[in-house]
Design a protein around this motif. Structure first.
Motif, mmCIF file in Angstrom:
data_model
loop_
_atom_site.group_PDB
_atom_site.id
_atom_site.type_symbol
_atom_site.label_atom_id
_atom_site.label_comp_id
_atom_site.label_asym_id
_atom_site.label_seq_id
_atom_site.Cartn_x
_atom_site.Cartn_y
_atom_site.Cartn_z
ATOM 1 N N ASP A 1 1.382 -1.862 0.742
ATOM 2 C CA ASP A 1 0.773 -3.309 0.659
ATOM 3 C C ASP A 1 0.859 -4.021 2.025
ATOM 4 O O ASP A 1 2.010 -4.311 2.475
ATOM 5 N N ARG A 2 -0.245 -4.354 2.771
ATOM 6 C CA ARG A 2 -0.045 -4.683 4.288
ATOM 7 C C ARG A 2 0.247 -6.228 4.242
ATOM 8 O O ARG A 2 0.919 -6.439 5.288
ATOM 9 N N HIS A 3 0.064 -6.910 3.291
ATOM 10 C CA HIS A 3 0.570 -8.229 3.202
ATOM 11 C C HIS A 3 2.098 -8.602 3.076
ATOM 12 O O HIS A 3 2.630 -9.264 3.416
ATOM 13 N N THR A 4 2.738 -7.522 2.508
ATOM 14 C CA THR A 4 4.069 -7.646 2.110
ATOM 15 C C THR A 4 4.903 -6.578 3.122
ATOM 16 O O THR A 4 6.022 -6.812 2.728
#
Lengths: 658, 219
Positions: free
Chosen positions: B197-200
């Motif tokens: 997950d690129r956001h986390t």
């Protein structure tokens, strides 16, 4: 011959002492001082044997002679530095070591004399307490066996010899004939000279002689256990004395540099190509470029490569700093597998872990050269000898040489033709002299000779007229980039080099592609796909595109018919093969895409459209945005449409199966 | 239980990435850096063996002291431990018996010493990784670490202020490896493609390092 002077000692490094004798020569006695070309047959000399190969005669005539003789007489010059050397019998190299010596006290111990066989001797006055006086010391030498060869100031030397009419060769006399008019201006002068002698370059020394010399020269290690070859000391001296002088040309620096493994390897490569083609190598290899365009092959010349190109490739292989901005030796240590080499020399001063191509000990250099000769030299040799375009050109040159030999044998050759052939197959400096003599309009005969030489070379080069791209740094470096990438992708048995037979499969597959495309191959500038990829010219920065093209051919061409020797003989996992094909095809397509976009923009109608958009933008007319978007959409369509067509052709040409 | 994916790890020693990183996947995944023991495996004497161990000690030691205060009221009894891998002697916790390095070395022949590095060379991955991480693009991360490594080497070669170099080096694994004195060829990049997950990703990477605390992790 005998001369006296002021004696002293210096060291090029702690283990390398050098004796010097400061003296002066009567002007016409400078004939005993020799530029390298008079001591050695420079056309025959091995690339690793040379100290100073060529002379810039043009610079001598243009700059140095006028400086010397502007009606003020001889002007200040630092001493000409000469080294006591002995050429080998064939004049192809400098003798490794001085002859055995005999040391003795003479005249009741008033003098110490050291005789180097019957080649030369040194004599000092002693002071009665195991010391020698520095002044005067004397040198006697036999000019038949020993030469005073210029290490520094050979341009000055030739200038003085030219003005005094002391030159020997006819072509040089012609080149310099105008300067003879100044001869009288140099009457009655003396020329300062420093003579260098190397006490740790002795072939043999008896115990009693050693004992005597150690009494008088306590800091000098005369023992042969620490001896060094003469040429090695000479190189160090040459590099040291030239550091602050006029920058030598790049080609000359490569030929001389002892402190850069890329240069040392380059000379080794050239020497091995010379060994393969001893009679024609000087016509095939460019190693004497006086300009700094040392990585370019002059149009029309039948040259396969230059020392600059080979050096550039060696730097890529062994001193690459691309992308990281610093060479810390990683490429050298990895490509020679230094850290895994059993007992690779390592010391506190030169640890193998930090060794790089410009920092190494003598022992490390020796082993590095050995590994290079075992693992990498064959790649250069096979590439430059067996790849079809180079082979065709070499064969054409050989045929011309055979023709020349026949003409000589039949005694049917004209004097002019003989001279042209001699220049082609002989000393590269003669060519330079011919070119410069031809610049004088009145030298009609010389101009005709040069034209004939160029016609001859151009005719030989014509045998590979459809293979221009191969004779560029872009291609030659690109080939090595492709090979190293295949090594890194694990195609071969070893993880850091390619074996001779494995490389043979690469060359054979490329040769198959080249011979099946006598016209219109992807390596030809006239091929539209080549034009899209390379823009019709060779640029060194496009070597990665050559590497991609070569890789695409190697992993696809004649795969299904099992004629692809690389894939037939080397087990390549299909996943790896497919990845290599796809990733390299993408590199080529990306470049083609950029070229097609540029092509679209350069069409006249589109130039007008772009001007209109710019005008609207400057007039703050909001229509410009819509026009710009439409232009980009049209361009994208144009690029996509043409790219698809060209991609189909490319895939068909190299036999890529979807 | 989720299946173990260790066999999906691809190894990239220097020989595979010397001229470019194009063989490393451009996709997301987990990665780790290992020490390549094969670069230390040429030993021609027991002295060499010991020198190699000392060199490894210099590269791997944490250079920190751990301590504990045993009694606050009576008197200070501070127990300090240096976290080095190569200590001249070792005390077994159960019996208190002291074993010295020299003793053990004496029991081995040269070829048995050589074997130690041969074993390690072939199983570099069994030894703790130097660093672990998660990246959106494994190839880009590799390139970033390499760039950071050489940036520090360049600063050192240019003779820049050691404090400035240290500050810069602490920012990434590549920098920390450079300042410790590693050669680039001492390192093996290992990775496996995985969706992330690129956001986390940053937080996850931070926590993985805290859990595991690798030798060249962020301090």
């Amino acid at each position: 011959m005998q001369i006296a002077g002021d004696f002293g000692t210096f060291f090029t490094d702690p283990t390398s002492p050098v004796f010097f004798l400061n003296t002066s020569f009567e002007i016409d006695s400078i004939k005993y001082l020799k530029p390298v070309r008079e001591v050695l047959d420079v056309a025959e000399v091995d690339f690793d044997e040379l100290v100073q190969r060529d002379l810039d005669d043009f610079r001598i005539r243009q700059d140095i002679v006028p400086y010397l003789v502007d009606n003020m007489g001889y002007k200040f010059f630092p001493p000409i530095v000469v080294a006591l050397t002995q050429p080998a019998a064939n004049r192809q190299s400098i003798k490794q070591y001085y002859p055995p010596i005999k040391a003795k006290l003479i005249e009741n111990g008033r003098k110490l004399e050291v005789e180097f066989d019957n080649a030369f001797s040194l004599t000092w006055y002693t002071n009665g307490s195991d010391q020698v006086h520095s002044l005067p010391a004397a040198l006697r030498w036999n000019p038949d066996k020993t030469h005073l060869m210029a290490v520094d100031g050979q341009h000055r030397l030739v200038a003085l010899q030219a003005v005094r009419g002391l030159l020997v060769a006819d072509n040089l006399k012609l080149f310099y004939h105008n300067v003879l008019q100044y001869k009288d201006e140099l009457d009655n002068i003396k020329v300062p000279v420093t003579i260098l002698i190397f006490p740790n370059c002795i072939q043999n020394i008896a115990a009693e002689d050693l004992a005597l010399l150690q009494r008088y020269f306590v800091k000098i290690d005369w023992a042969t256990t620490s001896r060094m070859p003469v040429k090695q000391v000479l190189r160090d001296i040459f590099v040291d004395v030239n550091k602050s002088a006029r920058q030598p040309s790049k080609a000359r620096t490569i030929l001389l540099n002892e402190k850069d493994l890329s240069a040392i390897f380059s000379r080794r490569i050239f020497s091995s190509i010379k060994d393969e083609n001893p009679t024609i190598y000087s016509a095939l290899l460019e190693y004497n470029s006086t300009t700094n365009k040392d990585t370019q092959i002059e149009k029309g010349r039948a040259i396969i490569t230059t020392i600059g190109i080979v050096y550039n490739i060696c730097q890529f292989l062994f001193a690459d700093e691309k992308g990281v901005g610093i060479d810390d030796g990683t490429t050298l240590r990895t490509r020679l597998d230094i850290l895994n080499y059993p007992e690779f020399p390592s010391s506190e001063e030169f640890p193998k872990e930090t060794m790089k191509s410009t920092e190494f000990s003598l022992e490390q250099r020796k082993i590095a050269q050995k590994i290079f000769a075992e693992k990498w030299l064959h790649v250069f040799k096979s590439f430059l000898i067996d790849l079809l375009p180079f082979k065709i050109l070499t064969d054409a040159m050989k045929a011309e040489y055979d023709k020349y030999q026949l003409l000589l044998k039949d005694l049917t050759i004209s004097a002019d033709d003989n001279e042209i052939y001699k220049i082609l197959f002989g000393n590269v400096e003669d060519r330079f002299i011919l070119e410069n003599n031809a610049k004088i309009r009145t030298n009609t005969q010389v101009i005709i000779k040069l034209r004939k030489l160029k016609e001859l070379e151009s005719r030989i080069r014509g045998s590979v007229s459809n293979h221009e791209v191969f004779y560029t740094l872009m291609f030659q470096r690109g080939f090595f980039e492709a090979v190293t990438k295949l090594i890194e992708d694990g195609l071969f048995e070893n993880s850091y080099y390619v074996k001779h037979e494995e490389l043979g499969y690469i060359i054979a597959t490329l040769n198959l592609y080249i011979s099946n495309h006598p016209k219109g191959s992807l390596f030809e500038y006239s091929n539209p796909i080549n034009n899209l990829i390379f823009g019709g010219k060779a640029s060194p920065e496009n070597s990665n595109l050559i590497a991609a093209l070569i890789t695409v051919i190697l992993v696809n061409y004649k795969r299904s018919s099992l004629q692809n020797l690389l894939l037939k003989n080397i087990e390549v996992a299909e996943g790896v093969r497919a990845r290599l094909s796809v990733t390299n095809l993408i590199i080529l397509k990306e470049k083609m895409k950029r070229s097609l976009a540029a092509e679209y923009k350069s069409l006249t109608a589109n130039k007008i459209r772009l001007s209109e958009i710019q005008l609207k933008k400057e007039q703050d007319d909001n229509d410009w945005k819509a026009m710009q978007l439409q232009f980009e959409a049209d361009m994208e369509y144009y690029v996509a449409e043409h790219l698809t067509q060209e991609e189909i052709k490319l895939k068909k040409d190299v036999e890529i199966e979807d | 239980m989720l299946p173990l994916k260790i066999d999906e790890f691809q190894l990239y020693p220097i020989e595979k990435t010397l001229s470019s990183s194009s063989a490393i996947p451009g996709k997301s995944g987990m990665y780790a850096w290992y020490l390549n023991f094969s670069k230390f495996s040429t030993i021609s004497s027991k002295d060499d063996f010991e020198k190699n161990i000392i060199k490894l000690d210099e590269l791997l030691t944490k250079d920190t002291l751990t301590g504990s205060v045993k009694s606050f009221f009576k008197r200070f009894n501070v127990d300090l431990n240096e976290e080095r891998i190569w200590l001249d002697q070792f005390t077994t916790t159960t019996t208190g018996k002291v074993i010295t390095v020299g003793e053990k070395l004496n029991t081995l022949t040269l070829s048995q010493c050589q074997d130690i590095f041969n074993y390690l060379s072939q199983f570099s991955m069994l030894v703790s990784p130097l660093y672990v991480g998660i990246a959106k693009s494994l190839q880009t991360r590799f390139d970033g670490h390499k760039r950071a490594f050489y940036e520090i080497k360049k600063m050192q070669a240019d003779g820049e202020d050691p404090d400035v170099i240290y500050e810069e080096a602490e920012k990434s694994f590549g920098g920390r490896a450079a300042i410790r004195g590693f050669n680039w060829e001492h390192l093996i990049f290992a990775c496996a493609e995985m969706p992330v997950d690129r956001h986390t990703i940053q937080s996850q990477e931070f926590l993985i390092n805290r859990l595991y605390s690798p030798i060249l992790g962020r301090k």
